[in-house]
Write a protein that holds these residues in place. Structure first.
Motif, PDB file in Angstrom:
ATOM      1  N   ALA A  44       3.594  24.277   0.913  1.00 47.18           N
ATOM      2  CA  ALA A  44       1.970  23.367   0.071  1.00 47.18           C
ATOM      3  C   ALA A  44       2.422  22.737  -0.681  1.00 47.18           C
ATOM      4  O   ALA A  44       3.609  22.370  -1.608  1.00 47.18           O
ATOM      5  N   TYR A  45       1.668  21.471  -0.771  1.00 47.29           N
ATOM      6  CA  TYR A  45       1.652  20.481  -1.265  1.00 47.29           C
ATOM      7  C   TYR A  45       1.111  20.598  -2.767  1.00 47.29           C
ATOM      8  O   TYR A  45       0.961  21.749  -2.774  1.00 47.29           O
ATOM      9  N   ASP A  46       2.117  20.112  -3.897  1.00 48.72           N
ATOM     10  CA  ASP A  46       1.727  20.799  -5.105  1.00 48.72           C
ATOM     11  C   ASP A  46       0.586  19.609  -5.553  1.00 48.72           C
ATOM     12  O   ASP A  46       1.218  18.475  -5.953  1.00 48.72           O
ATOM     13  N   LEU A  47      -0.174  19.867  -5.398  1.00 47.58           N
ATOM     14  CA  LEU A  47      -1.821  18.796  -6.146  1.00 47.58           C
ATOM     15  C   LEU A  47      -1.984  18.489  -7.301  1.00 47.58           C
ATOM     16  O   LEU A  47      -2.301  17.018  -6.876  1.00 47.58           O
ATOM     17  N   ALA A  48      -1.477  19.567  -7.950  1.00 47.17           N
ATOM     18  CA  ALA A  48      -1.074  18.380  -9.720  1.00 47.17           C
ATOM     19  C   ALA A  48      -0.477  16.974  -9.644  1.00 47.17           C
ATOM     20  O   ALA A  48      -1.250  16.294 -10.430  1.00 47.17           O
ATOM     21  N   ALA A  49       0.618  17.633  -8.564  1.00 41.18           N
ATOM     22  CA  ALA A  49       1.247  16.378  -8.455  1.00 41.18           C
ATOM     23  C   ALA A  49       1.050  14.789  -8.181  1.00 41.18           C
ATOM     24  O   ALA A  49       1.532  14.103  -8.633  1.00 41.18           O
ATOM     25  N   ALA A  74      18.495  15.981   4.007  1.00 42.29           N
ATOM     26  CA  ALA A  74      18.465  14.723   5.179  1.00 42.29           C
ATOM     27  C   ALA A  74      16.318  14.804   5.678  1.00 42.29           C
ATOM     28  O   ALA A  74      15.723  13.557   5.445  1.00 42.29           O
ATOM     29  N   PHE A  75      16.007  15.406   4.844  1.00 42.08           N
ATOM     30  CA  PHE A  75      14.603  16.074   4.758  1.00 42.08           C
ATOM     31  C   PHE A  75      13.968  15.906   3.189  1.00 42.08           C
ATOM     32  O   PHE A  75      12.909  15.790   3.313  1.00 42.08           O
ATOM     33  N   GLY A  76      15.099  14.955   2.491  1.00 47.11           N
ATOM     34  CA  GLY A  76      13.939  14.842   1.359  1.00 47.11           C
ATOM     35  C   GLY A  76      15.367  15.527   0.394  1.00 47.11           C
ATOM     36  O   GLY A  76      15.622  16.469   0.508  1.00 47.11           O
ATOM     37  N   GLU A  77      14.761  15.311  -0.963  1.00 46.35           N
ATOM     38  CA  GLU A  77      14.945  15.811  -2.426  1.00 46.35           C
ATOM     39  C   GLU A  77      15.191  17.564  -2.419  1.00 46.35           C
ATOM     40  O   GLU A  77      16.201  17.700  -2.872  1.00 46.35           O
ATOM     41  N   LYS A  97       7.011  10.312  -2.338  1.00 44.24           N
ATOM     42  CA  LYS A  97       6.744  11.901  -2.420  1.00 44.24           C
ATOM     43  C   LYS A  97       6.511  12.726  -3.305  1.00 44.24           C
ATOM     44  O   LYS A  97       7.136  11.738  -4.752  1.00 44.24           O
ATOM     45  N   VAL A  98       5.818  13.872  -2.474  1.00 48.92           N
ATOM     46  CA  VAL A  98       5.346  14.454  -3.920  1.00 48.92           C
ATOM     47  C   VAL A  98       5.395  15.809  -3.475  1.00 48.92           C
ATOM     48  O   VAL A  98       6.022  16.220  -2.748  1.00 48.92           O
ATOM     49  N   PRO A  99       6.156  16.845  -4.028  1.00 50.43           N
ATOM     50  CA  PRO A  99       6.934  18.072  -3.968  1.00 50.43           C
ATOM     51  C   PRO A  99       6.366  18.638  -3.438  1.00 50.43           C
ATOM     52  O   PRO A  99       4.995  19.169  -3.870  1.00 50.43           O
ATOM     53  N   LEU A 100       6.833  19.576  -2.683  1.00 52.18           N
ATOM     54  CA  LEU A 100       6.094  20.695  -2.047  1.00 52.18           C
ATOM     55  C   LEU A 100       6.667  22.325  -2.985  1.00 52.18           C
ATOM     56  O   LEU A 100       7.421  22.238  -3.328  1.00 52.18           O
ATOM     57  N   GLN A 101       6.085  23.262  -2.837  1.00 58.31           N
ATOM     58  CA  GLN A 101       6.300  24.245  -2.776  1.00 58.31           C
ATOM     59  C   GLN A 101       6.725  25.703  -2.298  1.00 58.31           C
ATOM     60  O   GLN A 101       6.189  26.624  -1.976  1.00 58.31           O
ATOM     61  N   PRO A 102       8.002  26.029  -2.354  1.00 58.32           N
ATOM     62  CA  PRO A 102       8.804  27.257  -1.276  1.00 58.32           C
ATOM     63  C   PRO A 102       7.953  28.331  -1.786  1.00 58.32           C
ATOM     64  O   PRO A 102       8.172  29.117  -0.682  1.00 58.32           O
ATOM     65  N   ASP A 108       0.900  -1.586  -0.143  1.00 62.36           N
ATOM     66  CA  ASP A 108      -0.517  -0.187  -0.084  1.00 62.36           C
ATOM     67  C   ASP A 108       0.857   1.368   0.359  1.00 62.36           C
ATOM     68  O   ASP A 108       2.386   1.444   0.401  1.00 62.36           O
ATOM     69  N   GLU A 109       0.386   2.343  -0.241  1.00 63.79           N
ATOM     70  CA  GLU A 109       1.661   3.356  -1.008  1.00 63.79           C
ATOM     71  C   GLU A 109       0.722   4.728   0.335  1.00 63.79           C
ATOM     72  O   GLU A 109      -0.560   5.089   0.228  1.00 63.79           O
ATOM     73  N   VAL A 110       1.284   5.552   0.209  1.00 59.22           N
ATOM     74  CA  VAL A 110       1.269   6.790   0.897  1.00 59.22           C
ATOM     75  C   VAL A 110       2.180   7.598   0.799  1.00 59.22           C
ATOM     76  O   VAL A 110       2.930   8.352  -0.097  1.00 59.22           O
ATOM     77  N   ILE A 111       1.523   9.028   0.495  1.00 59.59           N
ATOM     78  CA  ILE A 111       1.590  10.335  -0.278  1.00 59.59           C
ATOM     79  C   ILE A 111       2.295  11.312   1.075  1.00 59.59           C
ATOM     80  O   ILE A 111       1.545  11.634   1.570  1.00 59.59           O
ATOM     81  N   ILE A 112       3.490  11.085   0.327  1.00 59.51           N
ATOM     82  CA  ILE A 112       4.377  12.148   2.167  1.00 59.51           C
ATOM     83  C   ILE A 112       4.400  13.122   1.156  1.00 59.51           C
ATOM     84  O   ILE A 112       4.869  13.129  -0.373  1.00 59.51           O
ATOM     85  N   PRO A 113       5.140  14.561   2.221  1.00 56.82           N
ATOM     86  CA  PRO A 113       5.690  15.226   1.315  1.00 56.82           C
ATOM     87  C   PRO A 113       7.463  15.335   1.358  1.00 56.82           C
ATOM     88  O   PRO A 113       7.561  14.551   2.176  1.00 56.82           O
TER      89      PRO A 113
END
Length: 392
Positions: free
Chosen positions: A153-158, A357-360, A143-148, A118-123
């Motif tokens: 906030a989440y990039d909800l399109a991604a 350490a917190f993601g790409e 992993k879904v990118p955030l918008q600096p 099962d998959e979980v979307i994380i920031p």
């Protein structure tokens, strides 16, 4: 010989923050003054009335096993605070359980929800145990990118592109670790609507719910129709300077709590009984201690933001509105964030965490935790300024 270690641990590294902490301690043992910007831990002592409650509990003999879901008085106190602070109505008997800090709350949540694959979307950016806890529970972090430039906030399109038939949940964390950003009501509502549209559970990491500087806290569970699909994971660690006490909680639909309690029975049975009595005192006693700590964090935050703005080679994509973190971006073209973090520790005695350490999405940044004294905030940033001027 048959391999001894499970292959899933090939994906579970040692925590990057702890590596920095260990190296910093080694330098201190050699007599060097190190400024600890790496650890997300309030530097205050636990308030006296909380410790006194534990002494009383010990004298009364509260030293034996507690119920798997926590002592009734603590679940009632959590229910009361959730109502008073967030307008949330949770039944203390069936919809709240006590955990060993917020981190176990997350892990028990993953164990309760996820089937293998099962998959979980994380920031991307996020607290490292989001991904690793999902993997340990047999799931797959997506992993879904955030918008600096949009309050992280989440990039909800991604996020929409990332949804698959195996997607089970999405995680939101506000105030946010590592950036200190706080989502607006509209941004939180957008994530809640996304969860509804794709029939996902929403896991809300609310570790920093009392640490806001310019707004009031909003839980996504408070939106109409969201309580039944939201799992709130919280902790007393940050609010009451109780990191070593390991007291957290889950507030969620009864079915989720039922599964999490059964997992708890087989993971650690129950939380330390007398620590829970201290937690009751924290939640039901005067909250003046929380206000006093937040006033001091606000004073440090003002200093940190003012000084970062003056440091060459650094910029802040957004102004942190919560927690006790700043996440400056390095604007120098010829150095990496890992190189800067290592150089600061080894040559200036300042321990920060490489943003990777917190993601790409953290590449090219480092995290500063201003959960140290005002004087150390000033000293540490003066040292960072000197290093950045040299590198520039």
């Amino acid at each position: 010989m048959v391999p001894v270690i499970a292959t899933k641990f090939d994906q579970i590294p040692y925590a990057g923050i702890r590596k920095v902490f260990q190296k910093a301690n080694e330098l201190e043992a050699q007599g060097q003054k190190v400024v600890h910007f790496e650890i997300g831990r309030p530097d205050f002592d636990t308030p006296a009335h909380i410790k006194e409650a534990v002494k009383i509990a010990l004298d009364k003999g509260h030293v034996h096993y507690a119920p798997n879901n926590g002592i009734p008085a603590l679940r009632a106190a959590l229910s009361m605070r959730l109502q008073a602070d967030k307008g949330l109505n949770y039944d203390a008997e069936t919809e709240i359980m006590v955990t060993a800090g917020g981190q176990e709350a997350l892990y028990l949540t993953f164990l309760s929800l996820l089937n293998e694959g099962d998959e979980v979307i994380i920031p991307d950016l996020c607290f490292g145990p989001f991904a690793l806890g999902i993997i340990l529970a047999g799931g797959v972090p997506i992993k879904v990118p955030l918008q600096p430039d949009n309050n992280y906030a989440y990039d909800l399109a991604a996020a929409k592109q990332a949804v698959s038939p195996r997607t089970k949940a999405i995680i939101v964390n506000s105030p946010h670790n590592p950036t200190g950003s706080v989502l607006t009501k509209e941004q939180l509502k957008a994530v809640a609507d996304f969860a509804v549209a794709h029939d996902l559970m929403l896991i809300s990491d609310e570790a920093y719910d009392k640490m806001l500087y310019e707004s009031s806290y909003i839980s996504p569970a408070s939106f109409p129709g969201m309580k039944e699909r939201t799992i709130v994971c919280g902790t007393l660690s940050k609010t009451f300077a109780m990191t070593g006490w390991r007291v957290g909680y889950i507030a969620a639909p009864a079915a989720v709590i039922g599964a999490a309690v059964r997992a708890q029975q087989n993971v650690m049975l129950s939380l330390c009984t007398f620590a829970q009595h201290g937690a009751v005192a924290a939640l039901t006693g005067s909250q003046d201690c929380v206000d006093a700590m937040m006033q001091e964090f606000a004073r440090r935050r003002k200093l940190v933001l003012e000084m970062i703005r003056q440091i060459p080679g650094l910029e802040l994509p957004g102004i942190p509105q919560g927690a006790f973190y700043a996440f400056p971006r390095i604007t120098l073209p010829h150095v990496t964030s890992a190189q800067v973090a290592d150089y600061l520790l080894n040559n200036a005695g300042v321990a920060v965490v490489d943003g990777l350490a917190f993601g790409e999405g953290g590449n090219g940044h480092f995290r500063i935790s201003y959960a140290v004294s005002y004087e150390d905030c000033q000293l540490g940033l003066e040292r960072i300024a000197a290093v950045m001027r040299t590198l520039a």
